[in-house]
Design a protein around this motif. Structure first.
Motif, PDB file in Angstrom:
ATOM      1  N   UNK A 135       0.720  -1.398  -0.034  1.00 27.13           N
ATOM      2  CA  UNK A 135       0.143  -0.004   0.104  1.00 27.13           C
ATOM      3  C   UNK A 135       0.878   1.200   0.005  1.00 27.13           C
ATOM      4  N   UNK A 136       2.010   0.946   0.870  1.00 23.73           N
ATOM      5  CA  UNK A 136       2.798   2.325   0.892  1.00 23.73           C
ATOM      6  C   UNK A 136       3.585   2.644  -0.549  1.00 23.73           C
ATOM      7  N   UNK A 137       4.075   1.514  -1.367  1.00 21.02           N
ATOM      8  CA  UNK A 137       4.602   1.741  -2.632  1.00 21.02           C
ATOM      9  C   UNK A 137       3.441   2.046  -3.628  1.00 21.02           C
ATOM     10  N   UNK A 138       2.356   1.591  -3.403  1.00 20.42           N
ATOM     11  CA  UNK A 138       1.356   2.433  -4.367  1.00 20.42           C
ATOM     12  C   UNK A 138       1.033   3.593  -4.324  1.00 20.42           C
ATOM     13  N   UNK A 139       0.848   4.127  -3.012  1.00 23.94           N
ATOM     14  CA  UNK A 139       0.820   5.475  -2.651  1.00 23.94           C
ATOM     15  C   UNK A 139       1.744   6.246  -3.091  1.00 23.94           C
ATOM     16  N   UNK A 140       2.825   5.678  -2.900  1.00 23.53           N
ATOM     17  CA  UNK A 140       4.218   6.680  -3.312  1.00 23.53           C
ATOM     18  C   UNK A 140       4.214   6.729  -5.004  1.00 23.53           C
ATOM     19  N   UNK A 141       3.688   5.543  -5.457  1.00 31.47           N
ATOM     20  CA  UNK A 141       3.818   5.812  -7.022  1.00 31.47           C
ATOM     21  C   UNK A 141       2.782   6.617  -7.559  1.00 31.47           C
ATOM     22  N   UNK A 187      11.982  -2.771   4.805  1.00 32.26           N
ATOM     23  CA  UNK A 187      11.733  -1.436   5.216  1.00 32.26           C
ATOM     24  C   UNK A 187      10.120  -0.855   5.271  1.00 32.26           C
ATOM     25  N   UNK A 188       9.655  -0.149   6.005  1.00 28.47           N
ATOM     26  CA  UNK A 188       8.425   0.010   5.840  1.00 28.47           C
ATOM     27  C   UNK A 188       8.353   1.655   5.234  1.00 28.47           C
ATOM     28  N   UNK A 189       8.534   1.733   4.004  1.00 32.39           N
ATOM     29  CA  UNK A 189       8.479   3.029   3.498  1.00 32.39           C
ATOM     30  C   UNK A 189       9.106   2.912   1.767  1.00 32.39           C
ATOM     31  N   UNK A 190       9.085   3.989   1.122  1.00 34.28           N
ATOM     32  CA  UNK A 190       9.668   3.840  -0.092  1.00 34.28           C
ATOM     33  C   UNK A 190      10.258   5.359  -0.513  1.00 34.28           C
ATOM     34  N   UNK A 191      11.165   5.154  -1.549  1.00 36.19           N
ATOM     35  CA  UNK A 191      11.821   6.574  -1.939  1.00 36.19           C
ATOM     36  C   UNK A 191      11.358   6.530  -3.473  1.00 36.19           C
ATOM     37  N   UNK A 192      11.105   7.779  -3.570  1.00 36.22           N
ATOM     38  CA  UNK A 192      10.819   8.307  -4.939  1.00 36.22           C
ATOM     39  C   UNK A 192      11.734   9.478  -5.333  1.00 36.22           C
ATOM     40  N   UNK A 193      12.185   9.512  -6.471  1.00 36.55           N
ATOM     41  CA  UNK A 193      12.884  10.325  -7.045  1.00 36.55           C
ATOM     42  C   UNK A 193      12.482  10.836  -8.406  1.00 36.55           C
ATOM     43  N   UNK A 217      -1.078  12.155   2.331  1.00 39.43           N
ATOM     44  CA  UNK A 217      -0.442  11.208   3.127  1.00 39.43           C
ATOM     45  C   UNK A 217      -1.032  10.814   4.324  1.00 39.43           C
ATOM     46  N   UNK A 218      -1.363  11.771   5.044  1.00 38.49           N
ATOM     47  CA  UNK A 218      -2.311  11.708   6.286  1.00 38.49           C
ATOM     48  C   UNK A 218      -3.381  11.226   6.119  1.00 38.49           C
TER      49      UNK A 218
END
Length: 178
Positions: free
Chosen positions: A9-15, A54-60, A158-159
């Protein structure tokens, strides 16, 4: 809710958020009228990475380097300018887009003779030598203003999304400990 589900879900939200940010940047570039060749808009792209465990994702988000120069308030040009690069740029834009070429009597149009491109390139180089520091119009600044506006939007989204996901996860953890 399992940890893998939360990571997905975090990766999908970050995308989703990163794709929206790219759209915001493209609209800001169009609004600032920085679309002469279209290279800057076409160069905007992004990647999203998630580290294992890890609980999170990085976007560039990345784009052509000169996009930041277009955003700077004061730009100082070097004494030496790359004639070949300027010549390629003039060719890509098209001679007909320039209002006039230095050295022609009729300054209202650019004739399509073989040395018109060379004269336009020389005019650009001489103008930059004459005025090496250019103070740009603040209405053409697109990056910082758009970035900060999108950070605010992203924080709210995000919130709200994490408020949906995390209570289920916390409930499962509390129930499994009891």
């Amino acid at each position: 809710m399992e940890e893998e589900e939360i990571q997905a879900a975090i990766k999908e939200l970050t995308q989703e958020l990163t794709a929206d940010a790219v759209m915001y940047f493209r609209k800001a570039i169009e609004k600032a009228n920085l679309v002469l060749t279209g290279d800057l808009i076409e160069s905007i792209d992004y990647t999203v990475q998630q580290e294992v465990g890890m609980m999170g994702a990085t976007a560039e988000i990345f784009f052509r380097e000169y996009g930041r120069f277009k955003d700077m308030r004061r730009v100082q040009y070097p004494n030496y300018m790359d004639v070949d690069a300027i010549s390629e740029w003039v060719e890509k834009v098209g001679i007909e887009k320039f209002a006039w070429a230095n050295g022609y009597e009729n300054k209202s149009s650019v004739p399509t003779v073989k040395n018109a491109k060379a004269r336009i390139v020389a005019s650009i180089i001489f103008a930059r030598k004459k005025v090496p520091v250019v103070v740009q119009n603040s209405k053409k600044q697109w990056y910082n203003r758009t970035k900060m506006a999108y950070f605010n939007v992203m924080g709210r989204r995000l919130n709200s999304r994490l408020a949906e996901i995390l209570p289920k996860y916390m409930k499962d953890i509390i129930e499994n400990q009891a």
